[in-house]
Scaffold this motif. Sequence first.
Motif, short mmCIF file in Angstrom:
data_model
loop_
_atom_site.label_atom_id
_atom_site.label_comp_id
_atom_site.label_asym_id
_atom_site.label_seq_id
_atom_site.Cartn_x
_atom_site.Cartn_y
_atom_site.Cartn_z
N TYR A 129 -3.76 -1.91 13.08
CA TYR A 129 -2.52 -1.40 13.33
C TYR A 129 -1.98 -1.93 14.93
O TYR A 129 -0.89 -2.32 15.26
CB TYR A 129 -2.69 0.28 13.61
CG TYR A 129 -1.60 0.95 14.27
CD1 TYR A 129 -0.33 1.16 13.50
CD2 TYR A 129 -1.66 1.18 15.53
CE1 TYR A 129 0.74 1.80 14.08
CE2 TYR A 129 -0.57 1.91 16.24
CZ TYR A 129 0.64 2.17 15.59
OH TYR A 129 1.69 2.86 16.13
N THR A 136 2.72 -6.52 14.00
CA THR A 136 4.04 -6.60 14.65
C THR A 136 5.02 -5.93 13.82
O THR A 136 6.03 -5.30 14.53
CB THR A 136 4.38 -8.21 14.87
OG1 THR A 136 4.16 -8.64 13.66
CG2 THR A 136 3.37 -8.79 15.78
N GLY A 137 5.14 -6.27 12.56
CA GLY A 137 6.09 -5.55 11.99
C GLY A 137 5.91 -3.87 11.59
O GLY A 137 4.76 -3.28 11.49
N ALA A 138 6.93 -3.23 11.49
CA ALA A 138 6.81 -1.88 11.28
C ALA A 138 6.16 -1.45 9.78
O ALA A 138 5.60 -0.37 9.70
CB ALA A 138 8.33 -1.33 11.21
N GLN A 139 6.54 -2.21 8.84
CA GLN A 139 5.94 -1.79 7.48
C GLN A 139 4.36 -2.12 7.72
O GLN A 139 3.41 -1.35 6.92
CB GLN A 139 6.44 -2.82 6.63
CG GLN A 139 7.91 -2.37 6.01
CD GLN A 139 7.71 -1.09 5.23
OE1 GLN A 139 8.21 0.03 5.84
NE2 GLN A 139 7.22 -0.88 4.19
N GLN A 140 3.91 -3.16 8.16
CA GLN A 140 2.46 -3.43 8.48
C GLN A 140 1.70 -2.34 9.36
O GLN A 140 0.96 -1.72 9.14
CB GLN A 140 2.35 -4.71 9.15
CG GLN A 140 2.35 -6.07 8.52
CD GLN A 140 2.35 -7.23 9.03
OE1 GLN A 140 2.48 -7.18 10.52
NE2 GLN A 140 1.68 -8.32 8.71
N LYS A 141 2.57 -1.90 10.46
CA LYS A 141 2.10 -0.72 11.30
C LYS A 141 1.76 0.53 10.28
O LYS A 141 0.91 1.20 10.46
CB LYS A 141 2.94 -0.57 12.44
CG LYS A 141 2.74 -1.51 13.72
CD LYS A 141 3.50 -1.13 14.66
CE LYS A 141 3.16 -2.21 15.95
NZ LYS A 141 1.92 -1.66 16.58
N LEU A 142 2.65 0.74 9.63
CA LEU A 142 2.94 1.87 8.74
C LEU A 142 1.59 2.05 7.69
O LEU A 142 1.04 2.88 7.56
CB LEU A 142 4.24 2.15 8.12
CG LEU A 142 4.19 3.63 7.10
CD1 LEU A 142 4.12 4.72 8.11
CD2 LEU A 142 5.55 3.39 6.51
#
Length: 166
Positions: free
Chosen positions: A111, A115-121
């Motif tokens: 997490y 870098t991307g919001a989808q990856q973080k989620l």
Amino acid sequence: MFDIALLVFKDACFAAAAGLGFAYACMPPKKTLIFSALLAAVAHSCRFLLIQSQIFSIAAATLFASFLIGVLGMLCAKRLKVPAEIIAFPALLPMIPGIYAYKAVLALFSYIRATGAQQKLAHLISFFDNALATISISLALGTGVSITLLIFYEQSLMITRGARGK
């Protein structure tokens, strides 16, 4: 049917080896080592079968298995005239949710690096899923065996009384 029996046997053997190792590391009386290994094998196999039945979650199956360790530990302790904790606690250790804790920490680091919001989620969901599994399984381990030791508290104190003069 034979496949599940083989899986249960393998599970029991690995749990017994782990239970024996944890018990040996605590340096208890030698007569308790085999009982810790047997309790670990029985309880871990019981948990495995409950999970495979898909009726119980891993936390509920762990709670039942740790309660079983407590009950069987009291019976063995009475026979051996030692405190039940000496037999029960090493048998619990093979059920510690290490893989879930590892996955939670790994997801947390992923997490942080994402870098991307989808990856973080996705990593955040994985973190909370594994962290909550770790917490619930750990609480089930402690609760199950503690309930037994609290129910039989008086008996637990009396078990070692006859062993003093021997």
